[in-house]
Scaffold this active site. Structure first.
Site: not given
Ligand code: GLN
Length: 494
Positions: A79, A160, A184
């Site tokens: 990532k 994400s 995410s």
């Molecule tokens: N969807 C969540 C956010 O937008 C979690 C994102 C994440 O876990 N990095 O904050």
């Protein structure tokens, strides 16, 4: 033999050990797959085929000397939130578009120590903020799965870690690193029909991982099987003196735990996760999951996690608050993008205006607001208090159960244009996942079935802090029972 890109990570490891395939051949197969499909899927922001081949040659040499380690010759995607020495690391943001770290994150360094091959840097939502991978400054990722009724529709891979999940699902890597601040890892894994685990907070070092919300961020793996995730986590995890929140705990044999079975385990079913308006298919899959575990000898226990309904609002105060503070370092002075200005303040403002996307700016505004004098007690302190109550709900549950079963997401993958103009609808994606981050506990998403449109759905297993072994045991039992063998329409070799 199955085509090399169809192997599981465990299968590839066996084939490499038996010298049925060389690390260079395996890596070349993946490089070819990435070349063919990445222009469409956009799962990688940066590809590193030359680096991968050099690493694969070193892996073959090590295997030849009988010095293979846990991941020698295994091609992975990283990532693009993990700093990789000498390879651009963008966090999918314009503000880091030219950033080449001089150092390696501890997690990616651990994978290199164990012999892994890096194919490139996986796409993500900008600074890991999002649930659809649509906020990336390098463009969205296409989910390799297609709806039966609308095969031309482009669906999101979740976020994400959407690039990581799409790359693994489409056979553009054997596994990938990911991070999970509010879901995410687990949500994109569910949307892409693969497995992913967010370990206990402190299990993996955060050193060299671009920070979003430091008290919630955790690194973890995504892979096609639960066992593959266990193998990857075994390498990624471990104490790191460079991260003050890293836990000084031994790393157990997670892969061995996958074979334990669930006989005699007590599995909690939290009544608050039964949401009004939840699609019937999600409810049915959850029920199916309960039946599978019961048939394997587990005992189901109804439990209550009464503060669950406050988890999303709490998360969307704590996460932006920490993000606004973490993102203060992007000022155009020390690294990353710089937009020249008339004076220092003007340089800051122009750099941040040009460097950050809309969602990141929204989080900075919310975070600055909830931390500002006059609102700090009403929002931030209150959210911290509720966070304690959410954690206490789980502490009490562990007196009665060994693990908890819930759906992973409230829907299957949605269309690329859906929810993009409604941030709150987007935030609702995280309803089942944010609680684990607020409480610091491990959570695993397992692909368990398809909806009527042919899209994957996941189940989530939550566990006690530092008891990933039980989580893997339950997840592997679900995986065996589900026998999930569906494949995405867009994949290497298809
Ligand atoms: N969807 C969540 C956010 O937008 C979690 C994102 C994440 O876990 N990095 O904050």
């Amino acid at each position: 033999m199955t085509s090399a890109t169809d192997l599981t990570l465990a299968g590839a490891r066996g084939a490499l050990a038996r010298r049925e395939i060389s690390a260079v051949e395996l890596t070349q197969a993946f490089i070819g797959a990435v070349e063919a499909l990445n222009p469409r899927l956009n799962a990688y922001i940066t590809v590193t085929p030359d680096l991968a081949l050099r690493q694969a040659e070193a892996a073959d040499a090590a295997l030849g000397r009988g010095e293979g380690r846990a991941l020698t010759g295994i091609p992975l995607a990283i990532k693009d939130l993990f700093c990789t020495a000498g390879t651009r690391t963008t966090a999918a943001s314009r503000i880091l578009g030219n950033f080449v770290p001089p150092y390696e994150s501890t997690v990616s360094g651990n994978l290199l120590r164990d012999g892994a091959v890096f194919l490139g840097k996986a796409n993500l939502d900008e600074f890991a903020m999002g649930s659809s991978n649509a906020t990336s400054a390098f463009g969205g990722v296409e989910n390799p799965w297609k709806r039966r009724d609308a095969p031309e529709a482009v669906l999101v891979p979740g976020g994400s870690s959407g690039g990581s999940a799409a790359a693994v699902a489409a056979r553009l890597a054997l596994g990938a690193t990911a991070t999970d601040t509010g879901g995410s890892i687990r949500q994109p894994a569910a949307f892409c029909g693969i497995a992913g685990i967010k370990p206990t907070y402190g299990r993996c070092s955060r050193f060299g991982v671009v920070a979003f919300a430091s008290s919630l961020d955790q690194a973890g793996p995504v892979a096609r099987t639960v066992e593959d995730c266990a193998i990857l986590l075994g390498s990624m995890a471990g104490f790191d003196p460079k991260d003050s929140t890293s836990a000084d705990m031994p790393v157990p044999d997670f892969a061995a735990a996958c074979a334990r079975g669930v006989k005699g385990l007590r599995i909690g079913i939290p009544r608050e996760y039964r949401l009004d308006g939840m699609p019937a298919e999600i409810e049915a899959l959850w029920r199916q999951g309960m039946d599978w575990l019961k048939a394997e000898g587990a005992e189901l226990v109804d439990i209550s996690l009464p503060h669950t309904r406050y988890a999303l609002p709490t998360y969307y105060i704590v996460a932006p608050a920490e993000a606004s503070s973490n993102l203060a370092r992007y000022d155009g002075v020390r690294f990353g993008l710089r937009e020249d200005g008339e004076d220092l303040r003007d340089l800051y403002e122009r750099t941040r205006a040009a460097g950050f996307g809309d969602e990141v700016k929204r989080r900075i505004l919310i975070g600055t607001y909830v931390l500002s004098a006059g609102y700090y007690d009403a929002y931030y302190v209150k959210a911290q208090q509720v966070r304690t109550l959410i954690k206490r709900d789980f502490d009490q549950a562990w007196e009665r159960v060994d693990a908890i079963l819930t759906p992973a997401t409230p829907s299957a993958a949605f269309g690329r244009d859906d929810k993009q103009d409604d941030p709150v609808a987007m935030y609702l994606n995280d309803v089942f996942t944010v609680t684990a981050n607020l409480a610091g506990i491990p959570g695993l998403s397992v692909p368990a079935g398809l909806d009527a449109k042919g899209l994957p759905l996941g189940l989530q297993v939550l566990g006690r802090p530092f008891d990933e072994e039980t989580v893997f045991a339950v997840g592997a039992a679900l995986e065996r029972a589900a026998g999930f063998d569906a494949v995405p329409a867009v994949r290497a070799g298809a």
